[in-house]
Design a protein around this motif. Sequence first.
Motif, PDB file in Angstrom:
ATOM      1  N   PHE A 126      -6.423  30.539  39.583  1.00  0.00           N
ATOM      2  CA  PHE A 126      -6.101  30.400  38.167  1.00  0.00           C
ATOM      3  C   PHE A 126      -4.613  30.091  37.972  1.00  0.00           C
ATOM      4  N   GLU A 127      -3.762  30.855  38.622  1.00  0.00           N
ATOM      5  CA  GLU A 127      -2.319  30.660  38.457  1.00  0.00           C
ATOM      6  C   GLU A 127      -1.888  29.298  38.992  1.00  0.00           C
ATOM      7  N   LYS A 128      -2.522  28.836  40.052  1.00  0.00           N
ATOM      8  CA  LYS A 128      -2.156  27.552  40.634  1.00  0.00           C
ATOM      9  C   LYS A 128      -2.344  26.412  39.643  1.00  0.00           C
ATOM     10  N   VAL A 129      -3.454  26.425  38.900  1.00  0.00           N
ATOM     11  CA  VAL A 129      -3.706  25.340  37.946  1.00  0.00           C
ATOM     12  C   VAL A 129      -2.965  25.560  36.629  1.00  0.00           C
ATOM     13  N   GLU A 130      -2.403  26.762  36.425  1.00  0.00           N
ATOM     14  CA  GLU A 130      -1.697  27.046  35.177  1.00  0.00           C
ATOM     15  C   GLU A 130      -0.202  26.757  35.246  1.00  0.00           C
ATOM     16  N   ILE A 131       0.347  26.570  36.439  1.00  0.00           N
ATOM     17  CA  ILE A 131       1.797  26.393  36.556  1.00  0.00           C
ATOM     18  C   ILE A 131       2.278  25.171  35.788  1.00  0.00           C
ATOM     19  N   ALA A 132       1.643  24.023  35.999  1.00  0.00           N
ATOM     20  CA  ALA A 132       2.101  22.790  35.353  1.00  0.00           C
ATOM     21  C   ALA A 132       1.972  22.838  33.832  1.00  0.00           C
ATOM     22  N   PRO A 133       0.801  23.210  33.277  1.00  0.00           N
ATOM     23  CA  PRO A 133       0.729  23.253  31.814  1.00  0.00           C
ATOM     24  C   PRO A 133       1.660  24.284  31.193  1.00  0.00           C
ATOM     25  N   GLN A 134       1.835  25.428  31.841  1.00  0.00           N
ATOM     26  CA  GLN A 134       2.753  26.409  31.268  1.00  0.00           C
ATOM     27  C   GLN A 134       4.196  25.955  31.391  1.00  0.00           C
ATOM     28  N   ALA A 135       4.502  25.134  32.389  1.00  0.00           N
ATOM     29  CA  ALA A 135       5.842  24.550  32.481  1.00  0.00           C
ATOM     30  C   ALA A 135       6.092  23.610  31.305  1.00  0.00           C
ATOM     31  N   ARG A 191       8.827  24.602  38.029  1.00  0.00           N
ATOM     32  CA  ARG A 191       8.085  23.378  37.705  1.00  0.00           C
ATOM     33  C   ARG A 191       8.663  22.701  36.475  1.00  0.00           C
ATOM     34  N   ALA A 192       9.113  23.476  35.522  1.00  0.00           N
ATOM     35  CA  ALA A 192       9.748  22.903  34.334  1.00  0.00           C
ATOM     36  C   ALA A 192      11.021  22.148  34.708  1.00  0.00           C
ATOM     37  N   MET A 193      11.790  22.700  35.628  1.00  0.00           N
ATOM     38  CA  MET A 193      13.006  22.021  36.082  1.00  0.00           C
ATOM     39  C   MET A 193      12.668  20.715  36.791  1.00  0.00           C
ATOM     40  N   ARG A 194      11.577  20.703  37.546  1.00  0.00           N
ATOM     41  CA  ARG A 194      11.143  19.456  38.197  1.00  0.00           C
ATOM     42  C   ARG A 194      10.751  18.413  37.173  1.00  0.00           C
ATOM     43  N   TYR A 195      10.079  18.850  36.104  1.00  0.00           N
ATOM     44  CA  TYR A 195       9.750  17.904  35.033  1.00  0.00           C
ATOM     45  C   TYR A 195      11.019  17.308  34.439  1.00  0.00           C
ATOM     46  N   LEU A 196      12.028  18.142  34.248  1.00  0.00           N
ATOM     47  CA  LEU A 196      13.270  17.653  33.651  1.00  0.00           C
ATOM     48  C   LEU A 196      13.982  16.667  34.569  1.00  0.00           C
ATOM     49  N   SER A 197      13.909  16.899  35.872  1.00  0.00           N
ATOM     50  CA  SER A 197      14.598  16.012  36.810  1.00  0.00           C
ATOM     51  C   SER A 197      13.794  14.758  37.123  1.00  0.00           C
ATOM     52  N   ASP A 198      12.465  14.885  37.205  1.00  0.00           N
ATOM     53  CA  ASP A 198      11.609  13.753  37.575  1.00  0.00           C
ATOM     54  C   ASP A 198      11.049  13.000  36.379  1.00  0.00           C
ATOM     55  N   GLY A 199      11.050  13.661  35.213  1.00  0.00           N
ATOM     56  CA  GLY A 199      10.486  13.053  34.021  1.00  0.00           C
ATOM     57  C   GLY A 199       9.151  13.660  33.647  1.00  0.00           C
ATOM     58  N   MET A 255      -6.768  31.582  26.879  1.00  0.00           N
ATOM     59  CA  MET A 255      -5.585  32.300  27.298  1.00  0.00           C
ATOM     60  C   MET A 255      -5.417  33.513  26.398  1.00  0.00           C
ATOM     61  N   SER A 256      -4.573  34.462  26.818  1.00  0.00           N
ATOM     62  CA  SER A 256      -4.246  35.599  25.986  1.00  0.00           C
ATOM     63  C   SER A 256      -2.923  35.337  25.289  1.00  0.00           C
ATOM     64  N   TYR A 257      -2.840  35.700  24.012  1.00  0.00           N
ATOM     65  CA  TYR A 257      -1.637  35.458  23.242  1.00  0.00           C
ATOM     66  C   TYR A 257      -1.225  36.737  22.527  1.00  0.00           C
ATOM     67  N   PRO A 258       0.076  36.854  22.193  1.00  0.00           N
ATOM     68  CA  PRO A 258       0.537  38.049  21.499  1.00  0.00           C
ATOM     69  C   PRO A 258      -0.156  38.200  20.153  1.00  0.00           C
ATOM     70  N   ASP A 259      -0.267  39.436  19.712  1.00  0.00           N
ATOM     71  CA  ASP A 259      -0.796  39.683  18.382  1.00  0.00           C
ATOM     72  C   ASP A 259       0.179  39.104  17.366  1.00  0.00           C
ATOM     73  N   HIS A 302       0.093  25.643  23.937  1.00  0.00           N
ATOM     74  CA  HIS A 302      -0.530  25.772  25.257  1.00  0.00           C
ATOM     75  C   HIS A 302      -1.665  24.772  25.439  1.00  0.00           C
ATOM     76  N   GLU A 303      -2.520  24.671  24.444  1.00  0.00           N
ATOM     77  CA  GLU A 303      -3.643  23.737  24.566  1.00  0.00           C
ATOM     78  C   GLU A 303      -3.179  22.289  24.583  1.00  0.00           C
ATOM     79  N   ILE A 304      -2.137  21.982  23.837  1.00  0.00           N
ATOM     80  CA  ILE A 304      -1.542  20.646  23.890  1.00  0.00           C
ATOM     81  C   ILE A 304      -1.025  20.349  25.292  1.00  0.00           C
ATOM     82  N   SER A 305      -0.436  21.353  25.934  1.00  0.00           N
ATOM     83  CA  SER A 305       0.104  21.168  27.285  1.00  0.00           C
ATOM     84  C   SER A 305      -0.996  20.793  28.267  1.00  0.00           C
ATOM     85  N   HIS A 306      -2.139  21.450  28.170  1.00  0.00           N
ATOM     86  CA  HIS A 306      -3.265  21.084  29.035  1.00  0.00           C
ATOM     87  C   HIS A 306      -3.690  19.639  28.777  1.00  0.00           C
ATOM     88  N   TRP A 307      -3.740  19.259  27.516  1.00  0.00           N
ATOM     89  CA  TRP A 307      -4.161  17.891  27.174  1.00  0.00           C
ATOM     90  C   TRP A 307      -3.166  16.858  27.706  1.00  0.00           C
TER      91      TRP A 307
END
Length: 208
Positions: free
Chosen positions: A106-115, A152-160, A3-7, A71-76
Motif C-alpha cells: 500500500f505504501e509503495k503505491v502511495e508515495i508518488a500520489p502523496q508526493a 519523491r516530491a523533491m524528485r518531482y521538483l528536480s525532474d519535472g 484514505m483517512s482524513y482529519p475530522d 489526494h484524489e486529484i493526485s491519483h488521477w
Amino acid sequence: MPMSYPDPESTPQSTEYQLQDIIALFDGLFAETFNTRLVRGGDEPLYVPAGNGCDWHQVIFARGFYTSALHEISHWCIAGERRRLLEDYGYWYIPDGRDAEQQHAFEKVEIAPQALELLFSRACGIRFNVSVDNLGEVDVDREVFEARVAERAMRYLSDGLPLRAAALELTLRAFYQQRLSLSDALTIGRGHLVVGMPMASREVPQPA
C-alpha cells in the motif's frame, strides 16, 4: 483510492479554501481537455470512468474534505490513459487491518500520489499530512513513510511534474499565492497544458 482524513471539526477550513474553487479550477483545466470532472461524494472517494449514463469521467472525493479532493486529484494526475478507463484505475484496495506485507505494498503505491499532494498543498498554502491509512495491529513507521514522500516530491521538483499535475500546480499557485482571478489562473494552467500536449491532442473536443 479510499484514505483517512482529519475530522473537519479539528481542522476548520478557512473561507479561502472553498470546495467550489478547487472544483472550478480542476474542471476548468480538465473538463474539456480530458473529459474529466471533480465531484463531491459521500463517505468513500472513487474514480469512475465515463459510461452508465454519465458522459464524463468522475474524480469523486470524500465527504466534502478539501484534502480528499487534493489526494484524489493526485491519483488521477498519475494514472495513465489505460488506467483512466478503469474504475478506481484498476487498483486493489484492502481497508484497515492490513498485514505487514499488504501495508508495505500500500505504501509503495502511495508515495508518488502523496508526493504530488504535498506539492499541491504547498501551492494552495495549506498544511499537508501523510496518511498511512491503517488502524490495525501492524506497526507503521510514519516518519519513514513521510521521508519517502518528501524525497519523491523533491524528485518531482528536480525532474519535472507530470503534465496534468504541473498544469494544476501552476494554476493553484496563481490562484492561492498570486491571488489571480480564477479566470486568469486557469489561463496560466491551460497554457502549460496545451504546450505540453501532443499536437494531435490539442484540439479541444466539442460536445456532441
